[in-house]
Design a protein around this motif. Structure first.
Motif, mmCIF file in Angstrom:
data_model
loop_
_atom_site.group_PDB
_atom_site.id
_atom_site.type_symbol
_atom_site.label_atom_id
_atom_site.label_comp_id
_atom_site.label_asym_id
_atom_site.label_seq_id
_atom_site.Cartn_x
_atom_site.Cartn_y
_atom_site.Cartn_z
ATOM 1 N N ARG A 58 0.833 -1.207 0.000
ATOM 2 C CA ARG A 58 0.000 0.000 0.000
ATOM 3 C C ARG A 58 0.870 1.261 0.000
ATOM 4 N NH1 ARG A 58 -5.008 1.315 1.089
ATOM 5 N NH2 ARG A 58 -5.639 -0.695 1.878
ATOM 6 N N SER A 59 1.883 1.291 0.845
ATOM 7 C CA SER A 59 2.719 2.496 0.918
ATOM 8 C C SER A 59 3.575 2.666 -0.336
ATOM 9 C CB SER A 59 3.583 2.490 2.180
ATOM 10 O OG SER A 59 4.555 1.474 2.115
ATOM 11 N N SER A 60 4.029 1.556 -0.927
ATOM 12 C CA SER A 60 4.857 1.681 -2.131
ATOM 13 C C SER A 60 4.032 2.155 -3.327
ATOM 14 C CB SER A 60 5.564 0.368 -2.459
ATOM 15 O OG SER A 60 4.666 -0.597 -2.935
ATOM 16 N N LEU A 61 2.747 1.815 -3.341
ATOM 17 C CA LEU A 61 1.891 2.293 -4.421
ATOM 18 C C LEU A 61 1.655 3.793 -4.301
ATOM 19 C CD1 LEU A 61 -0.646 -0.658 -4.561
ATOM 20 C CD2 LEU A 61 0.923 0.034 -6.387
ATOM 21 N N GLY A 62 1.432 4.257 -3.081
ATOM 22 C CA GLY A 62 1.300 5.690 -2.840
ATOM 23 C C GLY A 62 0.155 6.371 -3.573
ATOM 24 N N VAL A 63 -0.931 5.641 -3.805
ATOM 25 C CA VAL A 63 -2.091 6.220 -4.479
ATOM 26 C C VAL A 63 -3.329 5.965 -3.633
ATOM 27 C CG1 VAL A 63 -1.139 6.047 -6.823
ATOM 28 C CG2 VAL A 63 -2.398 4.121 -5.865
ATOM 29 N N PRO A 64 -4.344 6.829 -3.754
ATOM 30 C CA PRO A 64 -5.546 6.649 -2.936
ATOM 31 C C PRO A 64 -6.382 5.416 -3.320
ATOM 32 C CG PRO A 64 -5.814 8.521 -4.410
ATOM 33 C CD PRO A 64 -4.390 8.059 -4.545
ATOM 34 N N PHE A 65 -6.077 4.809 -4.443
ATOM 35 C CA PHE A 65 -6.812 3.630 -4.895
ATOM 36 C C PHE A 65 -5.953 2.363 -4.759
ATOM 37 C CE2 PHE A 65 -5.162 6.263 -8.283
ATOM 38 C CZ PHE A 65 -4.342 5.405 -9.007
ATOM 39 N N ALA A 66 -5.076 2.352 -3.782
ATOM 40 C CA ALA A 66 -4.194 1.195 -3.549
ATOM 41 C C ALA A 66 -4.985 -0.065 -3.216
ATOM 42 C CB ALA A 66 -3.195 1.510 -2.445
ATOM 43 N N THR A 67 -6.074 0.082 -2.481
ATOM 44 C CA THR A 67 -6.885 -1.094 -2.134
ATOM 45 C C THR A 67 -7.410 -1.775 -3.390
ATOM 46 O OG1 THR A 67 -7.510 -0.121 -0.024
ATOM 47 C CG2 THR A 67 -8.916 -1.890 -0.855
ATOM 48 N N GLU A 68 -7.862 -1.001 -4.348
ATOM 49 C CA GLU A 68 -8.363 -1.569 -5.598
ATOM 50 C C GLU A 68 -7.253 -2.308 -6.339
ATOM 51 O OE1 GLU A 68 -9.057 1.424 -4.420
ATOM 52 O OE2 GLU A 68 -11.216 1.740 -4.608
ATOM 53 N N ILE A 69 -6.069 -1.735 -6.347
ATOM 54 C CA ILE A 69 -4.925 -2.370 -7.010
ATOM 55 C C ILE A 69 -4.599 -3.697 -6.329
ATOM 56 C CG2 ILE A 69 -2.439 -2.179 -7.454
ATOM 57 C CD1 ILE A 69 -2.938 0.895 -7.760
ATOM 58 N N ILE A 70 -4.557 -3.695 -5.016
ATOM 59 C CA ILE A 70 -4.228 -4.913 -4.263
ATOM 60 C C ILE A 70 -5.262 -6.003 -4.535
ATOM 61 C CG2 ILE A 70 -4.053 -5.887 -1.936
ATOM 62 C CD1 ILE A 70 -2.801 -3.134 -1.116
ATOM 63 N N ILE A 71 -6.520 -5.650 -4.458
ATOM 64 C CA ILE A 71 -7.582 -6.642 -4.686
ATOM 65 C C ILE A 71 -7.511 -7.189 -6.113
ATOM 66 C CG2 ILE A 71 -10.093 -6.921 -4.917
ATOM 67 C CD1 ILE A 71 -10.313 -4.948 -2.509
ATOM 68 N N LEU A 72 -7.320 -6.310 -7.083
ATOM 69 C CA LEU A 72 -7.289 -6.761 -8.475
ATOM 70 C C LEU A 72 -6.076 -7.629 -8.779
ATOM 71 C CD1 LEU A 72 -8.610 -3.700 -10.487
ATOM 72 C CD2 LEU A 72 -9.792 -5.817 -9.906
ATOM 73 N N MET A 73 -4.925 -7.326 -8.186
ATOM 74 C CA MET A 73 -3.765 -8.183 -8.435
ATOM 75 C C MET A 73 -3.963 -9.539 -7.773
ATOM 76 S SD MET A 73 -1.074 -8.971 -9.983
ATOM 77 C CE MET A 73 -0.458 -7.505 -10.769
ATOM 78 N N CYS A 74 -4.517 -9.570 -6.568
ATOM 79 C CA CYS A 74 -4.818 -10.851 -5.919
ATOM 80 C C CYS A 74 -5.761 -11.671 -6.800
ATOM 81 C CB CYS A 74 -5.438 -10.636 -4.542
ATOM 82 S SG CYS A 74 -4.313 -9.947 -3.316
ATOM 83 N N TRP A 75 -6.795 -11.038 -7.314
ATOM 84 C CA TRP A 75 -7.760 -11.704 -8.183
ATOM 85 C C TRP A 75 -7.092 -12.209 -9.462
ATOM 86 C CZ3 TRP A 75 -12.128 -14.104 -8.218
ATOM 87 C CH2 TRP A 75 -12.831 -14.293 -9.403
ATOM 88 N N SER A 76 -6.224 -11.404 -10.046
ATOM 89 C CA SER A 76 -5.546 -11.791 -11.283
ATOM 90 C C SER A 76 -4.629 -12.989 -11.066
ATOM 91 C CB SER A 76 -4.759 -10.605 -11.841
ATOM 92 O OG SER A 76 -5.629 -9.540 -12.135
ATOM 93 N N ILE A 77 -3.917 -12.997 -9.951
ATOM 94 C CA ILE A 77 -3.056 -14.145 -9.629
ATOM 95 C C ILE A 77 -3.928 -15.388 -9.435
ATOM 96 C CG2 ILE A 77 -1.510 -15.134 -7.882
ATOM 97 C CD1 ILE A 77 -0.486 -12.187 -7.453
ATOM 98 N N TRP A 78 -5.027 -15.241 -8.687
ATOM 99 C CA TRP A 78 -5.927 -16.364 -8.427
ATOM 100 C C TRP A 78 -6.509 -16.933 -9.720
ATOM 101 C CZ3 TRP A 78 -7.099 -19.884 -5.049
ATOM 102 C CH2 TRP A 78 -8.328 -20.534 -5.109
#
Length: 123
Positions: A54-74
């Motif tokens: 989250r801190s390395s992304l440094g954007v207000p939409f970090a949660t969306e990025i995290i969820i989408l990457m988890c989903w993409s890996i899955w």
């Protein structure tokens, strides 16, 4: 239910496939995260890894990025297991970008420009 194996099919280490391993610690997952510019130490506890991401992304939409990457890996993992599609970091990133574009359709207008700019850097 009979399970043939509990080892991770995506990494060469053949570790036990747990959710944390699959999404954060697997070498395939690490490469997927790195494809969007996220690097972290895998030996840290899960909550510290997520905080670091989250801190390395440094954007207000970090949660969306995290969820989408988890989903993409899955979903990349499931394509390998159930459809015999060879997993690739490029395929995972393409899924991520496609899903992120869909999120843009529902994003708050105030965030869309920043989100589009961030996505353009990933492509």
């Amino acid at each position: 239910m009979v399970i043939e194996s509990v080892t991770c099919d995506l990494c060469i280490l053949q570790r036990r496939e747990t959710a944390v391993h699959l999404i954060l610690r697997c070498n395939f997952a690490q490469a997927c995260w790195a494809s969007i510019g996220v690097n972290y130490v895998t030996t840290r506890p899960m909550h510290q890894i997520l905080r670091r991401i989250r801190s390395s992304l440094g954007v207000p939409f970090a949660t969306e990025i995290i969820i989408l990457m988890c989903w993409s890996i899955w979903t990349t993992r499931n394509s390998w297991i159930f459809n015999n599609r060879d997993p690739s970091v490029q395929e995972c990133k393409a899924k991520f970008c496609m899903e992120f574009k869909l999120i843009l359709l529902k994003a708050k207008r105030s965030n869309v420009l920043a989100m589009e700019s961030w996505l353009a850097l990933q492509m």
